[in-house]
Design a protein around this motif. Structure first.
Motif, mmCIF file in Angstrom:
data_model
loop_
_atom_site.group_PDB
_atom_site.id
_atom_site.type_symbol
_atom_site.label_atom_id
_atom_site.label_comp_id
_atom_site.label_asym_id
_atom_site.label_seq_id
_atom_site.Cartn_x
_atom_site.Cartn_y
_atom_site.Cartn_z
ATOM 1 N N TYR A 200 -26.292 -33.685 7.597
ATOM 2 C CA TYR A 200 -27.793 -33.614 7.866
ATOM 3 C C TYR A 200 -27.867 -32.468 8.898
ATOM 4 C CZ TYR A 200 -32.486 -34.666 9.299
ATOM 5 O OH TYR A 200 -33.930 -34.709 9.681
ATOM 6 N N ASP A 201 -28.720 -31.592 8.997
ATOM 7 C CA ASP A 201 -28.909 -30.769 10.014
ATOM 8 C C ASP A 201 -30.021 -30.947 10.817
ATOM 9 O OD1 ASP A 201 -28.759 -28.110 11.070
ATOM 10 O OD2 ASP A 201 -29.583 -26.634 9.957
ATOM 11 N N PHE A 202 -29.830 -31.078 12.202
ATOM 12 C CA PHE A 202 -30.680 -31.415 13.406
ATOM 13 C C PHE A 202 -31.610 -30.017 13.745
ATOM 14 C CE2 PHE A 202 -27.781 -34.955 13.631
ATOM 15 C CZ PHE A 202 -28.511 -35.874 13.455
ATOM 16 N N GLY A 203 -30.742 -28.765 13.496
ATOM 17 C CA GLY A 203 -31.434 -27.492 14.143
ATOM 18 C C GLY A 203 -30.846 -27.243 15.294
ATOM 19 N N LYS A 204 -31.014 -26.012 15.841
ATOM 20 C CA LYS A 204 -30.531 -25.552 16.829
ATOM 21 C C LYS A 204 -28.930 -25.737 17.094
ATOM 22 C CE LYS A 204 -34.612 -26.450 19.666
ATOM 23 N NZ LYS A 204 -35.107 -26.826 20.810
ATOM 24 N N GLY A 205 -28.201 -25.524 15.887
ATOM 25 C CA GLY A 205 -26.966 -25.490 15.793
ATOM 26 C C GLY A 205 -26.157 -26.867 15.720
ATOM 27 N N PHE A 206 -27.135 -28.107 15.644
ATOM 28 C CA PHE A 206 -26.442 -29.174 15.711
ATOM 29 C C PHE A 206 -26.532 -29.887 14.116
ATOM 30 C CE2 PHE A 206 -27.230 -28.999 20.127
ATOM 31 C CZ PHE A 206 -25.985 -29.514 20.807
ATOM 32 N N SER A 207 -25.561 -30.723 13.771
ATOM 33 C CA SER A 207 -25.748 -31.305 12.383
ATOM 34 C C SER A 207 -24.752 -32.613 12.492
ATOM 35 C CB SER A 207 -25.177 -30.360 11.407
ATOM 36 O OG SER A 207 -23.687 -29.996 11.528
ATOM 37 N N PHE A 208 -24.974 -33.437 11.562
ATOM 38 C CA PHE A 208 -24.211 -34.666 11.366
ATOM 39 C C PHE A 208 -23.465 -34.714 10.067
ATOM 40 C CE2 PHE A 208 -23.456 -38.945 10.032
ATOM 41 C CZ PHE A 208 -22.687 -39.486 11.015
ATOM 42 N N VAL A 209 -22.125 -35.121 10.044
ATOM 43 C CA VAL A 209 -21.427 -35.151 8.631
ATOM 44 C C VAL A 209 -20.778 -36.441 8.652
ATOM 45 C CG1 VAL A 209 -19.295 -34.224 7.394
ATOM 46 C CG2 VAL A 209 -20.854 -32.650 8.771
ATOM 47 N N GLY A 210 -20.989 -37.076 7.648
ATOM 48 C CA GLY A 210 -20.552 -38.532 7.413
ATOM 49 C C GLY A 210 -19.649 -38.438 5.919
ATOM 50 N N GLU A 211 -18.590 -39.229 5.939
ATOM 51 C CA GLU A 211 -17.804 -39.492 4.753
ATOM 52 C C GLU A 211 -17.190 -40.930 4.851
ATOM 53 O OE1 GLU A 211 -14.701 -39.647 2.171
ATOM 54 O OE2 GLU A 211 -14.345 -39.756 4.374
ATOM 55 N N ALA A 212 -17.395 -41.415 3.362
ATOM 56 C CA ALA A 212 -16.649 -42.612 3.406
ATOM 57 C C ALA A 212 -16.133 -42.905 1.904
ATOM 58 C CB ALA A 212 -17.695 -43.979 3.603
ATOM 59 N N ASP A 213 -15.217 -43.620 1.817
ATOM 60 C CA ASP A 213 -14.555 -43.679 0.452
ATOM 61 C C ASP A 213 -13.623 -45.288 0.318
ATOM 62 O OD1 ASP A 213 -11.476 -43.036 0.471
ATOM 63 O OD2 ASP A 213 -12.394 -41.404 1.767
ATOM 64 N N VAL A 214 -13.476 -45.673 -0.845
ATOM 65 C CA VAL A 214 -12.923 -46.872 -0.969
ATOM 66 C C VAL A 214 -11.666 -46.608 -2.057
ATOM 67 C CG1 VAL A 214 -14.637 -47.735 -2.407
ATOM 68 C CG2 VAL A 214 -13.017 -49.486 -1.447
ATOM 69 N N ALA A 215 -10.472 -47.121 -2.001
ATOM 70 C CA ALA A 215 -9.569 -46.960 -2.930
ATOM 71 C C ALA A 215 -8.778 -48.250 -3.260
ATOM 72 C CB ALA A 215 -8.751 -45.848 -2.885
ATOM 73 N N GLY A 216 -8.079 -48.157 -4.349
ATOM 74 C CA GLY A 216 -7.009 -49.500 -4.524
ATOM 75 C C GLY A 216 -7.361 -49.966 -5.615
ATOM 76 N N PHE A 217 -8.261 -51.232 -5.470
ATOM 77 C CA PHE A 217 -8.876 -52.200 -6.437
ATOM 78 C C PHE A 217 -7.517 -52.656 -7.172
ATOM 79 C CE2 PHE A 217 -11.381 -48.285 -6.110
ATOM 80 C CZ PHE A 217 -12.485 -48.827 -5.617
ATOM 81 N N SER A 218 -6.475 -53.147 -6.241
ATOM 82 C CA SER A 218 -5.229 -53.766 -6.779
ATOM 83 C C SER A 218 -4.443 -52.934 -7.734
ATOM 84 C CB SER A 218 -5.519 -55.228 -7.482
ATOM 85 O OG SER A 218 -6.136 -55.866 -6.289
ATOM 86 N N ILE A 219 -4.704 -51.781 -7.921
ATOM 87 C CA ILE A 219 -4.081 -50.688 -8.899
ATOM 88 C C ILE A 219 -2.767 -50.300 -8.157
ATOM 89 C CG2 ILE A 219 -4.089 -48.866 -10.316
ATOM 90 C CD1 ILE A 219 -7.101 -49.279 -10.790
ATOM 91 N N GLY A 220 -3.037 -49.768 -7.018
ATOM 92 C CA GLY A 220 -1.881 -49.465 -6.049
ATOM 93 C C GLY A 220 -1.754 -50.284 -4.803
#
Length: 274
Positions: A200-220
């Motif tokens: 998300y770009d706030f303008g004036k050079g500022f922005s927010f970056v978010g990331e999330a993930d989930v893995a496994g599910f009893s496979i590994g």
């Protein structure tokens, strides 16, 4: 007779001159060849190395007959024993499809047990001097698909795999007795993983970056998940400073090998765009 011939020749010369004038006024031109259209390369790339002040908590054991060690150290305490903690994020996208990668390595030594230690043949034993040296390599590779894209907001869905390699070295001794235990082993696994990334770009050079993930599910692993949010400030068109926070939880328990650890703390990164 010569007069008639002269008039005929004069009329022919006038007609020829008029014809040349008409051709000059309305020439027949051949279209110039046009250059082949150039296909624009819309791919953009960015790489961000981070330093991570990761506090550790949880428990680990190299195998079933080895001591199980519980650790609980916050960010300020772990600076004493932390040798290296960092990760690198990479993003390549054409605005619709893309590739996202997250590669992390953490190396900690001399973690002290915080409670009773489970020793083979003894069960939970208080007053045991235990050290844990742990290293973790974690690499995820995702395909990305753009779900939303406006002037200020972008959202990508992620799907891929996460590869984890862990090294644990446990040593334990019971005060007042000659009993000493030591064990070390490395083990690893591969998990399917799904997540999302947004900007998300706030303008004036500022922005927010978010990331999330989930893995496994009893496979590994039983379950492995992480989430990160950073605020960026553009230093130039090609570089940006990132400050944020990252949390990661790894829960792996298989055939006596145990790695149930939470890592969290502030991050500082520098983004390079090209």
């Amino acid at each position: 007779m010569h007069a008639y011939a002269f008039k005929f020749l004069a009329a022919g010369a006038v007609a020829a001159a008029l014809s040349q004038t008409a051709l000059a006024a309305d020439p027949v031109t051949t279209p110039a060849p046009q250059p082949a259209p150039v296909t624009a390369n819309n791919w953009t790339f960015e790489v961000t190395p981070y330093v991570w002040g990761a506090g550790l908590s949880g428990k680990a054991s190299p195998f079933g007959s080895a001591p199980t060690v519980r650790v609980d150290r916050n960010f300020s305490e772990i600076l004493d024993n932390l040798k290296l903690a960092g990760f690198v994020n990479f993003l390549a996208t054409d605005g619709r499809f893309g590739v996202y990668a997250d590669v992390m390595y953490i190396d900690s030594q001399n973690e002290q047990a915080t409670g009773p230690v489970t020793l083979p043949g003894f069960g939970p034993v208080p007053g045991v001097n235990v050290d844990l040296d742990a290293r973790l390599f974690n690499a995820a590779l995702f395909g990305a698909y753009r779900l939303a894209d406006t002037d200020r907001f972008a959202l990508d869905a992620l799907a891929g795999v996460r590869v984890v390699k862990a090294w644990t070295d446990v040593s334990a001794s019971i005060p007042g007795t000659p009993n000493t235990y030591g064990a070390k082993r490395d083990f690893g696994w591969v998990d399917p993983a799904f997540g999302a990334r947004m900007e998300y770009d706030f303008g004036k050079g500022f922005s927010f970056v978010g990331e999330a993930d989930v893995a496994g599910f009893s496979i590994g692993s039983d379950i492995t998940w992480q989430a990160m949010g950073v605020v960026r400030y553009d230093l130039s068109r090609s570089t940006a400073l990132s400050l944020g926070y990252k949390y990661m939880s790894v829960d792996y328990d298989d055939d006596g090998k145990l790695f149930d650890i939470e890592m969290q703390g502030p991050t500082v990164g520098l983004t390079f765009r090209f």
